[in-house]
Design a protein around this motif. Structure first.
Motif, PDB file in Angstrom:
ATOM      1  N   PHE A 121     -10.504  -0.552  -4.601  1.00  0.00           N
ATOM      2  CA  PHE A 121     -10.435  -1.507  -3.498  1.00  0.00           C
ATOM      3  C   PHE A 121     -10.443  -0.801  -2.138  1.00  0.00           C
ATOM      4  N   VAL A 122     -10.247   0.529  -2.134  1.00  0.00           N
ATOM      5  CA  VAL A 122     -10.097   1.287  -0.894  1.00  0.00           C
ATOM      6  C   VAL A 122     -11.462   1.708  -0.365  1.00  0.00           C
ATOM      7  N   HIS A 123     -11.619   1.676   0.945  1.00  0.00           N
ATOM      8  CA  HIS A 123     -12.856   2.110   1.587  1.00  0.00           C
ATOM      9  C   HIS A 123     -13.185   3.540   1.146  1.00  0.00           C
ATOM     10  N   PRO A 124     -14.437   3.836   0.808  1.00  0.00           N
ATOM     11  CA  PRO A 124     -14.793   5.191   0.338  1.00  0.00           C
ATOM     12  C   PRO A 124     -14.339   6.308   1.268  1.00  0.00           C
ATOM     13  N   ASP A 125     -14.394   6.072   2.588  1.00  0.00           N
ATOM     14  CA  ASP A 125     -13.988   7.112   3.536  1.00  0.00           C
ATOM     15  C   ASP A 125     -12.484   7.357   3.533  1.00  0.00           C
ATOM     16  N   ALA A 182      -7.743  10.570   1.292  1.00  0.00           N
ATOM     17  CA  ALA A 182      -6.420  10.558   1.930  1.00  0.00           C
ATOM     18  C   ALA A 182      -5.465   9.633   1.169  1.00  0.00           C
ATOM     19  N   THR A 183      -5.982   8.512   0.647  1.00  0.00           N
ATOM     20  CA  THR A 183      -5.135   7.563  -0.088  1.00  0.00           C
ATOM     21  C   THR A 183      -4.627   8.177  -1.383  1.00  0.00           C
ATOM     22  N   LEU A 184      -5.493   8.870  -2.109  1.00  0.00           N
ATOM     23  CA  LEU A 184      -5.070   9.521  -3.356  1.00  0.00           C
ATOM     24  C   LEU A 184      -4.050  10.623  -3.076  1.00  0.00           C
ATOM     25  N   ALA A 185      -4.237  11.342  -1.980  1.00  0.00           N
ATOM     26  CA  ALA A 185      -3.263  12.382  -1.612  1.00  0.00           C
ATOM     27  C   ALA A 185      -1.908  11.755  -1.300  1.00  0.00           C
ATOM     28  N   GLU A 186      -1.920  10.607  -0.623  1.00  0.00           N
ATOM     29  CA  GLU A 186      -0.666   9.918  -0.299  1.00  0.00           C
ATOM     30  C   GLU A 186       0.014   9.404  -1.563  1.00  0.00           C
ATOM     31  N   ALA A 187      -0.777   8.858  -2.506  1.00  0.00           N
ATOM     32  CA  ALA A 187      -0.221   8.363  -3.770  1.00  0.00           C
ATOM     33  C   ALA A 187       0.381   9.505  -4.575  1.00  0.00           C
ATOM     34  N   THR A 188      -0.281  10.649  -4.587  1.00  0.00           N
ATOM     35  CA  THR A 188       0.255  11.821  -5.296  1.00  0.00           C
ATOM     36  C   THR A 188       1.591  12.240  -4.707  1.00  0.00           C
ATOM     37  N   ALA A 189       1.670  12.257  -3.373  1.00  0.00           N
ATOM     38  CA  ALA A 189       2.923  12.631  -2.708  1.00  0.00           C
ATOM     39  C   ALA A 189       4.031  11.636  -3.037  1.00  0.00           C
ATOM     40  N   ILE A 195       6.307   6.342   5.188  1.00  0.00           N
ATOM     41  CA  ILE A 195       6.828   5.507   6.262  1.00  0.00           C
ATOM     42  C   ILE A 195       5.712   4.682   6.893  1.00  0.00           C
ATOM     43  N   ARG A 196       4.550   5.314   7.107  1.00  0.00           N
ATOM     44  CA  ARG A 196       3.405   4.582   7.665  1.00  0.00           C
ATOM     45  C   ARG A 196       2.127   5.292   7.231  1.00  0.00           C
ATOM     46  N   PHE A 197       1.270   4.560   6.571  1.00  0.00           N
ATOM     47  CA  PHE A 197      -0.030   5.089   6.165  1.00  0.00           C
ATOM     48  C   PHE A 197      -1.035   3.957   6.264  1.00  0.00           C
ATOM     49  N   ASP A 198      -2.138   4.197   6.958  1.00  0.00           N
ATOM     50  CA  ASP A 198      -3.153   3.162   7.161  1.00  0.00           C
ATOM     51  C   ASP A 198      -4.409   3.483   6.361  1.00  0.00           C
ATOM     52  N   ASN A 199      -4.957   2.471   5.716  1.00  0.00           N
ATOM     53  CA  ASN A 199      -6.263   2.608   5.089  1.00  0.00           C
ATOM     54  C   ASN A 199      -6.947   1.242   5.051  1.00  0.00           C
ATOM     55  N   ARG A 200      -8.213   1.256   4.648  1.00  0.00           N
ATOM     56  CA  ARG A 200      -8.995   0.026   4.636  1.00  0.00           C
ATOM     57  C   ARG A 200      -9.212  -0.461   3.207  1.00  0.00           C
ATOM     58  N   ASP A 212     -15.106 -10.974   0.332  1.00  0.00           N
ATOM     59  CA  ASP A 212     -16.354 -11.331   1.010  1.00  0.00           C
ATOM     60  C   ASP A 212     -17.139 -10.107   1.463  1.00  0.00           C
ATOM     61  N   GLY A 213     -16.655  -8.898   1.124  1.00  0.00           N
ATOM     62  CA  GLY A 213     -17.376  -7.670   1.459  1.00  0.00           C
ATOM     63  C   GLY A 213     -16.928  -7.000   2.741  1.00  0.00           C
ATOM     64  N   SER A 214     -16.133  -7.681   3.546  1.00  0.00           N
ATOM     65  CA  SER A 214     -15.612  -7.067   4.769  1.00  0.00           C
ATOM     66  C   SER A 214     -14.424  -6.172   4.417  1.00  0.00           C
ATOM     67  N   TYR A 215     -13.921  -5.468   5.415  1.00  0.00           N
ATOM     68  CA  TYR A 215     -12.769  -4.595   5.201  1.00  0.00           C
ATOM     69  C   TYR A 215     -11.637  -4.977   6.151  1.00  0.00           C
TER      70      TYR A 215
END
Length: 390
Positions: free
Chosen positions: A178-182, A186-193, A201-206, A211-214
């Motif tokens: 579900f996460v934007h390819p770009d 970073a998301t997998l690194a955050e999940a591992t941590a 505390i704060r992590f942003d992703n898309r 409907d195809g938007s992000y």
């Protein structure tokens, strides 16, 4: 074994009581359970040993017994000699075949305090679970649990309201899809941590919408280290910050345009004649402005074919060795393009700085004021000069 022996060794509390509310026969289990001696229990009406909050129901149950209704389970609290209370679970009946004046209650009771406490705890937990379930469903925040295999175990209805995917769809495939390819690395690194015990505390992703938007999501998450390692989950909450990110991006673009405008205003090229330009330098010089001064001066000379550049430093708040060296370097670079440099507005302290640096000032003309510099340039026989502000 005689009935008397069974009466004495029974772990249950056995008793008989008359219609006046006094105990008659009591087995030793009473003293072991409540601490009162058997004589103390017989000495006063049994209702006095009952918790005040249970007395009305106990008296009603007693009345029903003498009306011929047996009790299969009735719970009430009895006071112990140490002041605490124990829950007793009763079964009782009255022998209605006996003469009315001789009728007795035949009762047995078990200490069900632990059972009642466990039941009460279960009720509290069940009530709390019900509250949490309702909060989970009505929360405007996006709530999830994540397992070590990369799947959401739970997702609340807010996901469907925000990104269009139902909770069932959110849990049906690895969350990273579900996460934007770009943002995936970073998301997998955050999940591992997170699974290593670090709280987010704060992590942003898309996340992609149905409907195809992000949409941009801002996350807070942690791992419950008290759970069994094999079944530990990350508990996360996210909020839709797309509008905030859009606003922030627009603000950054506006600030960039403003910086460009301010830079252009801070280093203007002011033409005096076709061959003379003036660059007035005002305010505070930093590394970026120093570089910009040279760039604007060189580009201006190249594009206009100016032959005299007047650098007016009257408006500079401070000229340190770094700025002084940059001015000399600018004059040398202009000389390579065939333009002469006049430095004006030099204060005594600046003159000392230039001398102290031991710089080669050959080809650099200095004048005390801008007016004298322009006059000199006009009378020098050179083609016109231009003014460039810093």
């Amino acid at each position: 074994m005689s009935h008397e022996k069974l009466f004495q060794v029974s772990a249950g509390l056995l008793a008989t009581a008359d219609a006046r509310g006094h105990f008659h026969d009591l087995n030793p289990a009473w003293e072991r359970t409540l601490g009162w001696s058997l004589d103390e229990l017989r000495a006063r009406p049994f209702i006095e040993f009952v918790h005040p909050g249970d007395r009305e129901a106990t008296l009603a149950e007693t009345t029903a017994l003498f009306e011929g209704r047996a009790t299969s389970r009735f719970d009430n609290r009895y006071i112990c000699k140490d002041g605490s209370y124990r829950w007793l679970g009763w079964a009782a009946c009255v022998d209605m075949d006996a003469p009315p004046s001789e009728r007795l209650i035949y009762a047995t009771a078990l200490d069900v305090t632990s059972e009642r406490e466990r039941t009460e705890q279960f009720v509290q937990v069940a009530q709390l679970a019900k509250v949490y379930e309702r909060l989970f469903r009505v929360s405007v925040g996006l709530l999830v649990t994540l397992d070590a295999n990369g799947y959401f175990r739970h997702a609340n209805p807010a996901w469907e309201r925000t990104v269009g995917w139902s909770p069932q769809e959110m849990t049906a495939k690895p969350f990273i899809e579900f996460v934007h390819p770009d943002d995936r690395e970073a998301t997998l690194a955050e999940a591992t941590a997170l699974f290593q015990g670090r709280t987010t505390i704060r992590f942003d992703n898309r996340y992609i919408c149905k409907d195809g938007s992000y949409k941009w999501l801002a996350w807070t998450a942690h791992l419950d280290a008290s759970e069994d390692p094999a079944s530990r989950l990350v508990y996360g909450t996210a909020h839709d910050v797309t509008s905030y990110r859009d606003l922030l991006g627009e603000l950054e673009r506006t600030l960039a345009r403003l910086r460009d405008t301010m830079q252009a205003m801070s280093t203007p090229l002011i033409p005096i004649t076709d061959r003379i330009v003036v660059m007035p330098l005002v305010g505070q010089m930093d590394t970026d402005r120093i570089g910009q001064v040279m760039s604007v001066a060189l580009d201006g000379v190249q594009s206009t074919q100016a032959q005299i550049v007047i650098l007016d430093v009257t408006g500079l708040k401070e000229i340190d060795t770094r700025v002084a060296s940059a001015l000399v370097d600018t004059a040398r670079a202009l000389q390579l393009l065939g333009a002469r440099t006049i430095l004006t507005g030099i204060r005594p302290a600046v003159a000392q700085t230039l001398v102290g640096l031991g710089l080669d000032l050959a080809g650099l003309i200095t004048k005390s004021t801008l007016q004298s510099a322009i006059s000199f340039a006009l009378q020098s026989g050179q083609p016109s000069a231009r003014v460039l502000p810093l």
